[in-house]
Each structure stands twice: as structure tokens, then as C-alpha cells.
Design a protein around this motif. Structure first.
Motif, PDB file in Angstrom:
ATOM      1  N   LEU A   1     -54.672  12.058  -0.646  1.00  0.00           N
ATOM      2  CA  LEU A   1     -55.307  12.370  -1.917  1.00  0.00           C
ATOM      3  C   LEU A   1     -56.810  12.489  -1.692  1.00  0.00           C
ATOM      4  N   GLY A   2     -57.396  13.606  -2.130  1.00  0.00           N
ATOM      5  CA  GLY A   2     -58.815  13.798  -1.910  1.00  0.00           C
ATOM      6  C   GLY A   2     -59.084  14.700  -0.723  1.00  0.00           C
ATOM      7  N   PRO A   3     -60.339  15.116  -0.548  1.00  0.00           N
ATOM      8  CA  PRO A   3     -60.674  16.104   0.484  1.00  0.00           C
ATOM      9  C   PRO A   3     -60.690  15.516   1.890  1.00  0.00           C
ATOM     10  N   ILE A   4     -60.535  16.394   2.873  1.00  0.00           N
ATOM     11  CA  ILE A   4     -60.715  16.009   4.263  1.00  0.00           C
ATOM     12  C   ILE A   4     -62.187  16.172   4.630  1.00  0.00           C
ATOM     13  N   THR A   5     -62.583  15.636   5.760  1.00  0.00           N
ATOM     14  CA  THR A   5     -63.968  15.755   6.213  1.00  0.00           C
ATOM     15  C   THR A   5     -64.202  17.119   6.856  1.00  0.00           C
ATOM     16  N   ASP A   6     -65.478  17.467   7.025  1.00  0.00           N
ATOM     17  CA  ASP A   6     -65.816  18.741   7.672  1.00  0.00           C
ATOM     18  C   ASP A   6     -65.294  18.785   9.109  1.00  0.00           C
ATOM     19  N   GLN A   7     -65.349  17.658   9.793  1.00  0.00           N
ATOM     20  CA  GLN A   7     -64.867  17.613  11.160  1.00  0.00           C
ATOM     21  C   GLN A   7     -63.357  17.826  11.219  1.00  0.00           C
ATOM     22  N   GLU A   8     -62.645  17.224  10.289  1.00  0.00           N
ATOM     23  CA  GLU A   8     -61.195  17.408  10.234  1.00  0.00           C
ATOM     24  C   GLU A   8     -60.855  18.866   9.911  1.00  0.00           C
ATOM     25  N   ARG A   9     -61.625  19.485   9.031  1.00  0.00           N
ATOM     26  CA  ARG A   9     -61.385  20.882   8.687  1.00  0.00           C
ATOM     27  C   ARG A   9     -61.580  21.782   9.918  1.00  0.00           C
ATOM     28  N   LYS A  10     -62.644  21.527  10.674  1.00  0.00           N
ATOM     29  CA  LYS A  10     -62.893  22.314  11.882  1.00  0.00           C
ATOM     30  C   LYS A  10     -61.765  22.138  12.902  1.00  0.00           C
ATOM     31  N   GLN A  11     -61.234  20.937  12.985  1.00  0.00           N
ATOM     32  CA  GLN A  11     -60.137  20.685  13.915  1.00  0.00           C
ATOM     33  C   GLN A  11     -58.888  21.471  13.510  1.00  0.00           C
ATOM     34  N   VAL A  12     -58.589  21.477  12.208  1.00  0.00           N
ATOM     35  CA  VAL A  12     -57.439  22.238  11.719  1.00  0.00           C
ATOM     36  C   VAL A  12     -57.630  23.728  11.989  1.00  0.00           C
ATOM     37  N   MET A  13     -58.836  24.239  11.750  1.00  0.00           N
ATOM     38  CA  MET A  13     -59.103  25.660  11.963  1.00  0.00           C
ATOM     39  C   MET A  13     -59.039  26.048  13.436  1.00  0.00           C
ATOM     40  N   SER A  14     -59.408  25.121  14.322  1.00  0.00           N
ATOM     41  CA  SER A  14     -59.420  25.440  15.755  1.00  0.00           C
ATOM     42  C   SER A  14     -58.021  25.651  16.316  1.00  0.00           C
ATOM     43  N   VAL A  15     -57.020  25.039  15.709  1.00  0.00           N
ATOM     44  CA  VAL A  15     -55.637  25.191  16.191  1.00  0.00           C
ATOM     45  C   VAL A  15     -54.827  26.114  15.286  1.00  0.00           C
ATOM     46  N   SER A  16     -55.512  26.809  14.382  1.00  0.00           N
ATOM     47  CA  SER A  16     -54.842  27.703  13.445  1.00  0.00           C
ATOM     48  C   SER A  16     -54.227  28.880  14.168  1.00  0.00           C
ATOM     49  N   PRO A  17     -53.081  29.388  13.712  1.00  0.00           N
ATOM     50  CA  PRO A  17     -52.454  30.553  14.348  1.00  0.00           C
ATOM     51  C   PRO A  17     -53.256  31.841  14.161  1.00  0.00           C
ATOM     52  N   VAL A  18     -54.248  31.849  13.252  1.00  0.00           N
ATOM     53  CA  VAL A  18     -55.064  33.050  13.062  1.00  0.00           C
ATOM     54  C   VAL A  18     -56.499  32.828  13.548  1.00  0.00           C
ATOM     55  N   ALA A  19     -56.716  31.791  14.345  1.00  0.00           N
ATOM     56  CA  ALA A  19     -58.060  31.524  14.865  1.00  0.00           C
ATOM     57  C   ALA A  19     -58.556  32.718  15.678  1.00  0.00           C
ATOM     58  N   GLY A  20     -59.736  33.224  15.357  1.00  0.00           N
ATOM     59  CA  GLY A  20     -60.328  34.350  16.077  1.00  0.00           C
ATOM     60  C   GLY A  20     -59.889  35.714  15.610  1.00  0.00           C
ATOM     61  N   VAL A  21     -58.889  35.783  14.725  1.00  0.00           N
ATOM     62  CA  VAL A  21     -58.365  37.079  14.292  1.00  0.00           C
ATOM     63  C   VAL A  21     -59.272  37.726  13.247  1.00  0.00           C
ATOM     64  N   TYR A  22     -59.789  36.926  12.318  1.00  0.00           N
ATOM     65  CA  TYR A  22     -60.560  37.467  11.197  1.00  0.00           C
ATOM     66  C   TYR A  22     -62.033  37.061  11.225  1.00  0.00           C
ATOM     67  N   ASP A  23     -62.474  36.432  12.277  1.00  0.00           N
ATOM     68  CA  ASP A  23     -63.807  35.839  12.271  1.00  0.00           C
ATOM     69  C   ASP A  23     -64.925  36.865  12.455  1.00  0.00           C
ATOM     70  N   ALA A  24     -64.670  37.982  13.113  1.00  0.00           N
ATOM     71  CA  ALA A  24     -65.709  38.987  13.382  1.00  0.00           C
ATOM     72  C   ALA A  24     -65.488  40.221  12.513  1.00  0.00           C
ATOM     73  N   ASP A  25     -66.586  40.787  11.997  1.00  0.00           N
ATOM     74  CA  ASP A  25     -66.507  42.009  11.192  1.00  0.00           C
ATOM     75  C   ASP A  25     -66.242  43.225  12.076  1.00  0.00           C
ATOM     76  N   PHE A  26     -65.572  44.203  11.479  1.00  0.00           N
ATOM     77  CA  PHE A  26     -65.301  45.461  12.173  1.00  0.00           C
ATOM     78  C   PHE A  26     -65.673  46.596  11.231  1.00  0.00           C
ATOM     79  N   ASP A  27     -66.600  47.454  11.653  1.00  0.00           N
ATOM     80  CA  ASP A  27     -67.104  48.525  10.795  1.00  0.00           C
ATOM     81  C   ASP A  27     -66.781  49.873  11.428  1.00  0.00           C
ATOM     82  N   ARG A  28     -65.669  50.469  11.021  1.00  0.00           N
ATOM     83  CA  ARG A  28     -65.300  51.781  11.554  1.00  0.00           C
ATOM     84  C   ARG A  28     -65.858  52.888  10.675  1.00  0.00           C
TER      85      ARG A  28
END
Length: 516
Positions: free
Chosen positions: A395-422
């Protein structure tokens, strides 16, 4: 207490406060949509968390928005606390245990989650008009802009593409009005000003590539649980119209892309629309009508849509009638409007002879609700006064460090992080304008630019590759009938444009179909 094929919501009580029976949401009817309502602080977010946990454990992917920041705790294991253990004991929840859930964090601004984007072409003219609160005349101009882009092969991906298209339309308003309908420079200018405001509010982060793939919010883990996609919406709520338009676009994408599957044993995806009143505030009738159409039809594609809001009157009656699973937390009735809302909420339930709904709604405690779900044969159950079960995650929010840890092991890590301008409308129109300017220079040997895109000639960019001898233009007055040759050329141009535009098909809410 826990049953296969069902989500345990809590345990109902009799009028004498004795335990009655466990209340479940049957997964077979999870795509019959739902409504979670109640005043601030009555437990709506916890109910949403409990529902998301139940669907995830059943192997159903979930998408929900975290408008206050405290829903992020669903990614962390719950912690033993006295009030949680007491609630589990009071409702006889002997199976209560703590666990963490597979979560993918998303954020339009890329600060608290993976970047989530779409393109203007995919959003379509109707939702964009809603986003900038366009008038009827402005909406007409926006529709013409999309029509020109679709027929002329001019991808509208980001805001600078639409700005370039509007500049072009303003400069060639007379010629384009003859083909597409009346275009005024005043309407074009008004839209450009609204787009500037939208850009300052951060919409430029949303309209770009790579666009979100629906498959990335419909993931399951190796152990069979459904991934819970959590949209960080604390900052996004500063622009509520963008928030509502984004979620509506996502719902329309699900509707357009997923195939019909009828009524499955469990939903393919459950979509929670928090702060749902923002979707319908000041919405034009045509938009409400189309939302109702999407909600009604998306059920057969295995998607359940659950609206979360303070008051059931926030949702139009035509949409409210489609929501079969109801959880009503406490409402306050201090004013005539609030008393009307209580009566409306009470009238939506199948009555229970043991108590009066309208009276009970105003006396419910925190974490207590009136619950009615779809049962056998598709009929709603008799409403029960229910103590909602405690969540298994934090109950309640997670910490910023915990959020970064979850994002680092995400199945979409690195897929949407950079912009692409065609290359898109901005680059194409800029190049054509430069070519047209060069063609007008006093260099007889240099051929003119045709300005032909996708088989259709853009006004203002020349009409012929071959230099023509200059002749003194004769003044004309009044209407001049076009020649047979002119008519044939125009007919051929329209046919070519139609052939190009045939691949562009837009759905109920104007989003692009059949592109992936």
C-alpha cells in the motif's frame, strides 16, 4: 476463500454485521466492463489495486493509470501491518499472503516510466479536435488536413508536421477550398495557436516515434501472470484533456487492432480508466456516442473496460448501461446534487431486501463498498454490503530506486527510450517549397518542380515538369467552364489520389486501421 476462475473481492456482511459470504468477480464476465465509484478517501484506489492483482494472477494483462502515485506499490511485496491483518481476520481471509506483481511503468514524459508515444496520423482528426477543444469550423479544417495528408502521402507524425501542413493550407487556402471545402486563414491560425499551447503543455513528448505497440501492454510472464502496465499520470494530470485523450486513443487502438473472439473464459486485457469524468467533461455528443459504441463493441474482442470516478453521474447513461460489474464506495449527501447522485447510484443496483441502498451508501466506512457483479446467465447479482479484501502488494508508492530497478528488468527496456524522427510531412513540404522557389528563379534551363505526391498535385508547387512558353494572362470575369481536357485531367488526378488513399482506413474514433 480463493477460487479458480474467480477474483475474490471481499466478504459481505448481514445487517447485524455478521459475516455473510465471499464476493467474487467471475473471470468469464470480466469483459462485461465495470464501474468503481466513491468519494475521495473511501478506498477506490485500493479496490483498483485488488482487482488488478486478481486479474494478473489469473493471467490477464492489465493497463491502469496512477494519478496520485500510490498505485506504484503494486510492483512491491506487501508489508504486514496491523490494520491489514485485522481486515483479513474480520472477513475470514485465511489465504491472505503477500506478493509482488510484474509491472511495466510507462510515462509520456519519460521520467517515471518508459516513454509512451503515438503519432498524429494514428490518433486521427476526431481525437485531435477533442484535444484542442476545436470548434466546428476548426474541426473541419483539421479533417481536411488529415485528408490531404492521407491522399498526398504526407505522414503526420508530430506537431511540426501538422504545423507545416497548416502553413501550407493557409498559403493555398483558395485552391484547396475548391477541392476540399471552405478553408479560412482565421481557422488555420486559431488551430496553430492551440497547437502552440499544446506543445507548451508537453504534448510534443507524446506525438513522436516509436509509437506504442499494443502487444507491449498485453504481455504475460513465464509463470503465467499478466503484466500490469502502470501509467505515471501525476504530471500528466496537469493537462487533464491530454490524459483523457490519450486513454481514449489507447482504448480505440485496442478496439481497432484486436480480432473478434466472442466471450472468452477470461479477458485478454483489462483497461482501468481512472478519473473517468475527464473523458466526458464538455465532450461533444458525437464523441460520447462513439465512446459508447466502442465500449459496447470492444467486449467481443475480450477487453474489459473499468471506469473509476467519484460519482456514477460522471458517466453518461448510455455508457453506464454497458457496465455490468459495480463497486460503490461511500458517497456524501450534503447538497441536493449529492443527494441526487446517491439516489442514482442506488438505482443502478439490483435491490437487496435486507437494506436500503441509498441509506447504506452514505454510511459506508473506508474500504467498505456495495458490490454487484455479473453472475450465471449474465444477470447482475443482488447488491451486497462488502468489506473489501486487503491487497497483497504494498500500500502506497515505491521509492525512486525501486522504480528504476523495476524499469531496468522490464521486457521493453531500451525499446521506447530514444526518439526516432523519420521523413514526414514537415520534411516533404519543406523540400517541395524549396524546389518550387528555385523553379521560380530566372533560370530558363532549370525545370519546374511538379509538386506531385502520391499521384496528386499540390497547389503552389507547380503543375508541369516541362517549361511552358510564357503567355500574357487574359483577365477573366465570372465563372469559366472547364474544358474537356481539364476535366479529364482532374478526374485522373482524383482517381490517382483515391488509389493512394484506399490504403488509409480510419475507424470509429478516427484512428488509423490496418497499418501493422
Amino acid at each position: 476463500m480463493l477460487e479458480e476462475g474467480k477474483i475474490y473481492l471481499g466478504t459481505s456482511r448481514k445487517p447485524d454485521d455478521s459475516i455473510n459470504r465471499p464476493e467474487y468477480l467471475d473471470l468469464k464476465f470480466g469483459n462485461r466492463h465495470g464501474l468503481v465509484t466513491g468519494a475521495t478517501g473511501t478506498g477506490k484506489t485500493v479496490t483498483l489495486q485488488v482487482l488488478a492483482e486478481g486479474f494478473s494472477n489469473a493471467g490477464v494483462p492489465v493497463f491502469c493509470a496512477d494519478v496520485k502515485g500510490d498505485l506504484s506499490g503494486i510492483a512491491a511485496m506487501g508489508q504486514e501491518k496491523d490494520f491489514l491483518m485485522k481486515r483479513a481476520q474480520d472477513i475470514g481471509f485465511a489465504d491472505y499472503d503477500f506478493q509482488e506483481f510484474p509491472v511495466i511503468f510507462w510515462d509520456i514524459y519519460g521520467e517515471k516510466g518508459h516513454r509512451v508515444r503515438t503519432t498524429l496520423t494514428e490518433m486521427g482528426p476526431l481525437l485531435l479536435s477533442r484535444l484542442i477543444n476545436a470548434s466546428d469550423a476548426q474541426e473541419g479544417v483539421i479533417n481536411i488536413a488529415f485528408k490531404i495528408a492521407d491522399e498526398g502521402g504526407l505522414p503526420l507524425l508530430d506537431l511540426k508536421d501538422l504545423q507545416a501542413m497548416l502553413n501550407y493550407m493557409g498559403d493555398n487556402a483558395t485552391e484547396l477550398s475548391n477541392k476540399f471545402g471552405f478553408i479560412t486563414k482565421a481557422s488555420v491560425g486559431s488551430i496553430q495557436r492551440e497547437l502552440l499551447i499544446l506543445e507548451q503543455q508537453g504534448a510534443a513528448n507524446f506525438f513522436s516515434e516509436p509509437a506504442l505497440k499494443i502487444s507491449d501492454i498485453m504481455r504475460t510472464t513465464n509463470d503465467g501472470r499478466g503484466a500490469i502496465s502502470v501509467l505515471a499520470a501525476e504530471k500528466l494530470m496537469m493537462n487533464p484533456r491530454l490524459y483523457a485523450t490519450f486513454l481514449l486513443w489507447l482504448m480505440s487502438e485496442l478496439f481497432e487492432q484486436l480480432p473478434e473472439i466472442g466471450d472468452p473464459e477470461k479477458p485478454r486485457l483489462v483497461f482501468f480508466f481512472d478519473e473517468a469524468h475527464l473523458l466526458f467533461n464538455d465532450a461533444p455528443p458525437v464523441l460520447v456516442q462513439r465512446v459508447e459504441q466502442v465500449v459496447r463493441l470492444i467486449r467481443s474482442k475480450g477487453v474489459g473496460v473499468y471506469f473509476v470516478t467519484q460519482n456514477p453521474m460522471d458517466v453518461p447513461q448510455t455508457v453506464l448501461a454497458q457496465l455490468g460489474n459495480r463497486v460503490q464506495h461511500a458517497l456524501r449527501a450534503y447538497t441536493p446534487n449529492e443527494q441526487k447522485a446517491v439516489r442514482t447510484a442506488a438505482d443502478t443496483f439490483r435491490p437487496n431486501p435486507d437494506f436500503d441502498c441509498a441509506t447504506v451508501i452514505t454510511t459506508l466506512g473506508t474500504g467498505e463498498a456495495l458490490v454487484s457483479t455479473i453472475e450465471a446467465k449474465g444477470a447482475p447479482s443482488i447488491v451486497q454490503r462488502t468489506l473489501i479484501r486487503p491487497p497483497s502488494s504494498r500500500l502506497g508508492p515505491i521509492t525512486d530506486q525501486e522504480r528504476k530497478q523495476v524499469m531496468s528488468v522490464s521486457p521493453v527496456a531500451g525499446v521506447y527510450d530514444a526518439d526516432f524522427d523519420r521523413e514526414s510531412a514537415f520534411e516533404i513540404l519543406t523540400r517541395k517549397a524549396e524546389a518550387a522557389a528555385q523553379a521560380q528563379a530566372p533560370e530558363p534551363a532549370q525545370p519546374k518542380s511538379t509538386g506531385t505526391i502520391g499521384g496528386w498535385t499540390l497547389p503552389g508547387f507547380g503543375t508541369d515538369d516541362t517549361p511552358q512558353p510564357q503567355q500574357k494572362e487574359q483577365k477573366r470575369s465570372g465563372y469559366q467552364r472547364e474544358s474537356v481536357v481539364e476535366a479529364a485531367m482532374k478526374s485522373a488526378a482524383r482517381a490517382a489520389a483515391t488509389a493512394v488513399g484506399a490504403a488509409i482506413v480510419r475507424g470509429i474514433l478516427g484512428s488509423l486501421r490496418g497499418r501493422r
